[in-house]
Design a protein around this motif. Sequence first.
Motif, PDB file in Angstrom:
ATOM      1  N   PRO A  73      38.278  55.707  59.886  1.00 40.95           N
ATOM      2  CA  PRO A  73      36.825  55.743  60.101  1.00 40.95           C
ATOM      3  C   PRO A  73      36.466  55.234  61.488  1.00 40.95           C
ATOM      4  CG  PRO A  73      37.361  54.762  57.981  1.00 40.95           C
ATOM      5  CD  PRO A  73      38.660  54.870  58.725  1.00 40.95           C
ATOM      6  N   MET A  74      35.387  55.780  62.062  1.00 40.91           N
ATOM      7  CA  MET A  74      34.903  55.329  63.362  1.00 40.91           C
ATOM      8  C   MET A  74      34.200  53.981  63.174  1.00 40.91           C
ATOM      9  SD  MET A  74      32.155  57.203  65.913  1.00 40.91           S
ATOM     10  CE  MET A  74      33.097  58.710  66.012  1.00 40.91           C
ATOM     11  N   ARG A  91      29.356  48.136  64.252  1.00 32.86           N
ATOM     12  CA  ARG A  91      28.937  49.433  63.695  1.00 32.86           C
ATOM     13  C   ARG A  91      30.142  50.060  62.988  1.00 32.86           C
ATOM     14  NH1 ARG A  91      24.005  51.631  65.687  1.00 32.86           N
ATOM     15  NH2 ARG A  91      23.198  50.556  67.528  1.00 32.86           N
ATOM     16  N   GLY A  92      29.866  50.697  61.855  1.00 35.34           N
ATOM     17  CA  GLY A  92      30.942  51.315  61.090  1.00 35.34           C
ATOM     18  C   GLY A  92      30.401  52.440  60.216  1.00 35.34           C
ATOM     19  N   PRO A  93      31.242  53.039  59.386  1.00 35.43           N
ATOM     20  CA  PRO A  93      30.806  54.174  58.563  1.00 35.43           C
ATOM     21  C   PRO A  93      29.906  53.732  57.414  1.00 35.43           C
ATOM     22  CG  PRO A  93      33.052  53.592  58.013  1.00 35.43           C
ATOM     23  CD  PRO A  93      32.691  52.725  59.179  1.00 35.43           C
ATOM     24  N   ARG A  94      29.039  54.638  57.037  1.00 36.74           N
ATOM     25  CA  ARG A  94      28.233  54.455  55.836  1.00 36.74           C
ATOM     26  C   ARG A  94      28.317  55.763  55.051  1.00 36.74           C
ATOM     27  NH1 ARG A  94      22.042  53.153  56.515  1.00 36.74           N
ATOM     28  NH2 ARG A  94      22.060  55.364  57.119  1.00 36.74           N
ATOM     29  N   GLY A  95      29.162  55.732  54.044  1.00 36.54           N
ATOM     30  CA  GLY A  95      29.464  56.975  53.339  1.00 36.54           C
ATOM     31  C   GLY A  95      30.211  57.915  54.271  1.00 36.54           C
ATOM     32  N   VAL A  97      28.736  59.171  56.987  1.00 38.49           N
ATOM     33  CA  VAL A  97      28.024  59.127  58.262  1.00 38.49           C
ATOM     34  C   VAL A  97      28.748  58.171  59.195  1.00 38.49           C
ATOM     35  CG1 VAL A  97      25.844  58.641  59.414  1.00 38.49           C
ATOM     36  CG2 VAL A  97      25.847  59.594  57.098  1.00 38.49           C
ATOM     37  N   PRO A  98      29.307  58.661  60.314  1.00 43.03           N
ATOM     38  CA  PRO A  98      29.977  57.747  61.243  1.00 43.03           C
ATOM     39  C   PRO A  98      28.970  56.825  61.938  1.00 43.03           C
ATOM     40  CG  PRO A  98      29.866  59.956  62.159  1.00 43.03           C
ATOM     41  CD  PRO A  98      29.370  60.059  60.757  1.00 43.03           C
TER      42      PRO A  98
END
Length: 748
Positions: A73-74, A91-95, A97-98
Amino acid sequence: MKIKAMTATFGRLDHARLELGPGLNIIHAPNEGGKSTWAAFWRIMLYGLDTREKNRKGALADKNRYAPWSGAPMEGELVLEWQDQGFTIRRGPRGSVPFGSFSALRTGTGDPVPGLAADSCGEILTGAGRELFERSAFLSGGSLTVTSAPELERRIAALVSTGEEGTSFSQAEGRLREWLNRRRVNRSVGLIPKLEGELAQVDEALANLRAASDETARLEEARAALEAERDALAAEQAVHRRLAQRALNGRFVQADAAWQEAQKQLDDLEAETARFGVLPPKEELKAAQGQLQYIKVLEEEIRTHEAQLKSAREEAGTAQAAARDEHFPNLSGEEAVQKAAQEAAAAQADLDKITKWEKASWGLTIAFSILDLLLIALGWYSTHNLRLCLALLLCGPVYFVVHTLLNKGRIKKARKRIAAVLEPYGVDSPEALTALAQGFLARCQSAQEAQRRVQDLETALDQRREKREAARTGLLDFVHRFAPTVKDMFGCSAAISRSLNLDHELAQARTVAEERRRRRDDLAAQGGQALDTLEALRPPERSPAQTDQALSQAEERLNQLKDALNQALGRQTALGDPAALAARREELEGQLARRQEEYAAISAALEALEEANARLQERFSPALNQLAGDYLARLTGTRYAGLTLNRQLEGAALRPEDVLPRSVLTLSRGTADQLYLAVRLAICRLCLPDKPPILLDDALATFDDQRLALALELLRELAREQQILLFTCQRREAELLQGAPDVAFLEL
């Protein structure tokens, strides 16, 4: 604000970490070493990732371009110092969404930082929006060119005027033009064009209403004229009908008289037929008539056969006389041929012997003569005795004479036998004897054939006479059924012909009477009567067909005219009330006048704004020009003493000896980069009071060694107050600043 460390899983970076110093940081890496990736990571960590961005031709969206190569993940982390406090931004992934999740915590305590959100983090920390940040403190991608943006324009305008950054010329101009466009752009957009279009529609509707009224009146007048024409043609058609009825009545009277006459003739014939009694059917009469013709044919054949029989008897007598021959008495033809063949064969045998003897005599004579000559020659050759030779010579003639006398005797006897056979018949050869017998045979056969023909004709003649008598008897019996007084064939023929004529005349009279009756009934069905009107009628000039055609055309035109009139009335009704349309037109004219006044006022305001902007542009950002010019002089070693910028931030450099500044388009690539670097550094100093870190990605690659040293000296000076990150693929920067205590060197 100062960056202490960055940790990234971003593009080619996989949990990579970069720790930075407080001043000038020179970060070296070869091409494809991750320099641009770190620069993009810094920008996106501040301002976020636009997940709605789409791939464009020649360029990928950031979400696709910097997707981690490892498949992880980004995600990323920033550790920084801001307002003398430590913060950690993640900052990181949410579901799916990168970079969809965001957090800002105080370093050490982990407490959330109030006011820092995912979409406002960059502007709060740097004091500039994304557009201003990318045109000042963020130099990535190898291009140092500065383009205009509303936020940058407001900041620069504040340097000129009172320091107010609430608006800019472009924003004010845009708002005024938006108001102007709302009033007039084209026929589809704008209040004035819409009002003008609606007013034109109302005017068009009023004009169409007037035209529809005129068209309705014209069609009403034309309809009245056509109705009058139709009525006149209908009256003319009625006259034609009355004239036609008069003619029909006349034809009916004629047909009735003709029928009565034909009926009278039929009655007379039927009365005459009754006097003859019951006549045989027509088919039997025709058959009897055919039988009469058959009798005539038989009589003709009898006469013909009688003549042929007489001729055949004469021919038979002649043939019998010719068949008598004294050479073959009491013999038939076949017997005569057989006898003649035998005697001819005997005579032919004697002739063959004579021929054979004659040929043999000559052959022997010749052979003996040759032998005699040979003997004479041999004797003379062997003995030379003349007497012997003469004796031998005489032997040949002696033999010839003796042989000839003997042969003639035999031939004479044979000739006597031949003559004894042929002379009684008067012929001289066996062939003639055979031909004589054959001729006798042919005459006998002709006589027999003539006799058979006589017999055949006599038989045929008797048969036809019997048929004639039978036919006469049958015909007389048939005719006596309706004509008992008839005695011969002539009377039969007359009786049959009369019967047929009566039957034919009766059938014809019935046919004529029936046809005339049907004609009378047809005329009665059509309305014919034995009446006549005394009405005086004048025939119209047109024929009935012409009148019917003219009436049909008039009715068709009238129907079309009525349809057109109905359509015109419908259009007139659909166009609306004239009073309502006039009121709406007056209302639209008032609204249009107000909008045109507003348009004129906005146009005047826009002209005043452009005039004020022109005056402001004449003294555009003296502070920015002054500071950027000082930086350019330091970067070029006083080669260029200053620069000027227009509203579009297009630069021009001025050398000490020049009268007019040189456009950046005429400068070398390196000098142009130095000009725009000076502009960016001046913008950072004047427009970014929070002094965020400055990121330079291969910004000095086009500088020569001398100007690179001057640039590094300027950056070291600025780095005392503001953190600077210089990404480079060269070793020159490290070599020039080797041993400098205020510079941090990092290797990727």
